[in-house]
Design a protein around this motif. Structure first.
Motif, PDB file in Angstrom:
ATOM      1  N   THR A 147       0.849  -1.189   0.000  1.00 38.89           N
ATOM      2  CA  THR A 147       0.000   0.000   0.000  1.00 38.89           C
ATOM      3  C   THR A 147       0.889   1.245   0.000  1.00 38.89           C
ATOM      4  O   THR A 147       2.079   1.162   0.312  1.00 38.89           O
ATOM      5  CB  THR A 147      -0.895   0.028   1.248  1.00 38.89           C
ATOM      6  N   PRO A 148       0.341   2.421  -0.330  1.00 40.16           N
ATOM      7  CA  PRO A 148       1.148   3.650  -0.289  1.00 40.16           C
ATOM      8  C   PRO A 148       1.794   3.876   1.070  1.00 40.16           C
ATOM      9  O   PRO A 148       2.964   4.275   1.149  1.00 40.16           O
ATOM     10  CB  PRO A 148       0.133   4.739  -0.628  1.00 40.16           C
ATOM     11  N   ARG A 149       1.073   3.623   2.162  1.00 39.96           N
ATOM     12  CA  ARG A 149       1.648   3.827   3.489  1.00 39.96           C
ATOM     13  C   ARG A 149       2.759   2.828   3.760  1.00 39.96           C
ATOM     14  O   ARG A 149       3.791   3.168   4.344  1.00 39.96           O
ATOM     15  CB  ARG A 149       0.559   3.711   4.565  1.00 39.96           C
ATOM     16  N   GLU A 150       2.574   1.582   3.330  1.00 44.28           N
ATOM     17  CA  GLU A 150       3.617   0.579   3.512  1.00 44.28           C
ATOM     18  C   GLU A 150       4.880   0.961   2.735  1.00 44.28           C
ATOM     19  O   GLU A 150       5.997   0.739   3.209  1.00 44.28           O
ATOM     20  CB  GLU A 150       3.118  -0.797   3.060  1.00 44.28           C
ATOM     21  N   ARG A 151       4.704   1.577   1.575  1.00 42.58           N
ATOM     22  CA  ARG A 151       5.858   2.006   0.800  1.00 42.58           C
ATOM     23  C   ARG A 151       6.586   3.152   1.502  1.00 42.58           C
ATOM     24  O   ARG A 151       7.810   3.245   1.439  1.00 42.58           O
ATOM     25  CB  ARG A 151       5.417   2.393  -0.623  1.00 42.58           C
ATOM     26  N   GLU A 152       5.838   4.027   2.177  1.00 44.59           N
ATOM     27  CA  GLU A 152       6.476   5.082   2.974  1.00 44.59           C
ATOM     28  C   GLU A 152       7.303   4.468   4.100  1.00 44.59           C
ATOM     29  O   GLU A 152       8.424   4.902   4.378  1.00 44.59           O
ATOM     30  CB  GLU A 152       5.416   6.020   3.556  1.00 44.59           C
ATOM     31  N   VAL A 153       6.739   3.476   4.760  1.00 42.65           N
ATOM     32  CA  VAL A 153       7.447   2.806   5.847  1.00 42.65           C
ATOM     33  C   VAL A 153       8.688   2.100   5.297  1.00 42.65           C
ATOM     34  O   VAL A 153       9.767   2.143   5.906  1.00 42.65           O
ATOM     35  CB  VAL A 153       6.513   1.810   6.562  1.00 42.65           C
ATOM     36  N   LEU A 154       8.563   1.471   4.124  1.00 41.70           N
ATOM     37  CA  LEU A 154       9.695   0.802   3.501  1.00 41.70           C
ATOM     38  C   LEU A 154      10.831   1.785   3.237  1.00 41.70           C
ATOM     39  O   LEU A 154      12.001   1.510   3.519  1.00 41.70           O
ATOM     40  CB  LEU A 154       9.256   0.150   2.190  1.00 41.70           C
ATOM     41  N   HIS A 180       2.225  -1.965   9.994  1.00 43.56           N
ATOM     42  CA  HIS A 180       2.707  -1.850   8.620  1.00 43.56           C
ATOM     43  C   HIS A 180       3.947  -2.710   8.407  1.00 43.56           C
ATOM     44  O   HIS A 180       4.084  -3.372   7.366  1.00 43.56           O
ATOM     45  CB  HIS A 180       3.025  -0.395   8.286  1.00 43.56           C
ATOM     46  N   ARG A 181       4.838  -2.709   9.386  1.00 46.59           N
ATOM     47  CA  ARG A 181       6.055  -3.519   9.261  1.00 46.59           C
ATOM     48  C   ARG A 181       5.709  -5.005   9.209  1.00 46.59           C
ATOM     49  O   ARG A 181       6.308  -5.765   8.437  1.00 46.59           O
ATOM     50  CB  ARG A 181       7.004  -3.239  10.424  1.00 46.59           C
ATOM     51  N   LEU A 182       4.751  -5.412  10.005  1.00 45.87           N
ATOM     52  CA  LEU A 182       4.321  -6.807   9.994  1.00 45.87           C
ATOM     53  C   LEU A 182       3.732  -7.171   8.637  1.00 45.87           C
ATOM     54  O   LEU A 182       3.989  -8.257   8.097  1.00 45.87           O
ATOM     55  CB  LEU A 182       3.288  -7.040  11.106  1.00 45.87           C
ATOM     56  N   SER A 183       2.951  -6.247   8.071  1.00 45.77           N
ATOM     57  CA  SER A 183       2.349  -6.490   6.760  1.00 45.77           C
ATOM     58  C   SER A 183       3.417  -6.594   5.677  1.00 45.77           C
ATOM     59  O   SER A 183       3.359  -7.469   4.798  1.00 45.77           O
ATOM     60  CB  SER A 183       1.365  -5.362   6.418  1.00 45.77           C
TER      61      SER A 183
END
Length: 210
Positions: A147-154, A180-183
């Motif tokens: 997801t966009p938020r997961e990409r920010e976290v990445l 998000h990190r778990l996902s």
């Protein structure tokens, strides 16, 4: 007393080494324990001196710094390597990941960023200059898995940020960051920042890979 971070400088320009040494020696937690201007000198230095982090230039006269990084990572696996280069080149960045470097910072970066990068890498993390980290994640930004938020976290993971720092920057809770990190870990089956970047490279997510 906290143990100092032992740093070695590998660059064939003496003036560059002088400037970096002066910068680092002004920081009590950092200790420049050696310098080298060539591949042979670097390997000889690391044989006789205990080093935590190597600052590696790419454009050495006798060897490519990325090839030298691969060699010293094989010979001295405990040593962490930070590429410090004038080249904002995607191929170099991709190769630095492949050969085991833990970060990549441009020589024209603010002095504080170089210090933060060394500290992050010495602590077991990774660090990439903002523009480089964005390029590394940009193909991932198109990847439908995340997801966009997961990409920010990445992206922030690639820069070595911890959960609290990410929560502050993204204005979300630490628990949400953990989710998000778990996902990300579940979708990619990996969690360490360096491994995430390597996964992106191997699967062709990075700019310039086709």
């Amino acid at each position: 007393m906290q143990r100092s971070i032992k740093v070695a400088l590998i660059d064939d320009h003496i003036l560059v080494r002088d400037g970096i040494r002066a910068l680092l020696m002004a920081v009590p937690e950092l200790d420049v324990v050696g310098e080298a201007g060539s591949g042979d000198e670097a390997l000889a230095l690391l044989e006789r001196v205990e080093v935590d982090v190597v600052l590696m230039d790419i454009g050495l006269k006798d060897v490519n710094g990325l090839e030298l990084t691969q060699a010293l990572r094989q010979r001295f696996p405990a040593i962490r390597v930070l590429i410090l280069s004038m080249y904002d080149n995607q191929e170099y960045v991709n190769t630095s990941l492949k050969v085991g470097a833990c970060g990549y910072v441009l020589k024209d970066a603010p002095s504080r960023e170089i210090i933060v990068a060394i500290e992050a890498i010495a602590a077991g993390g990774t660090y990439y200059s903002q523009g480089i980290a964005e390029k590394l994640a940009s193909r991932g930004a198109e990847e439908r898995e995340l997801t966009p938020r997961e990409r920010e976290v990445l992206l922030m993971l690639a820069q070595g940020h911890n959960n609290k720092a990410m929560a502050r920057a993204l204005k979300i809770s630490v628990r949400t960051v953990e989710t998000h990190r778990l996902s990300i870990r579940r979708k990619l089956d990996i969690d360490r920042p360096a491994d995430l970047m390597k996964h992106a490279m191997v699967h062709g997510w990075l700019p310039g890979q086709h």
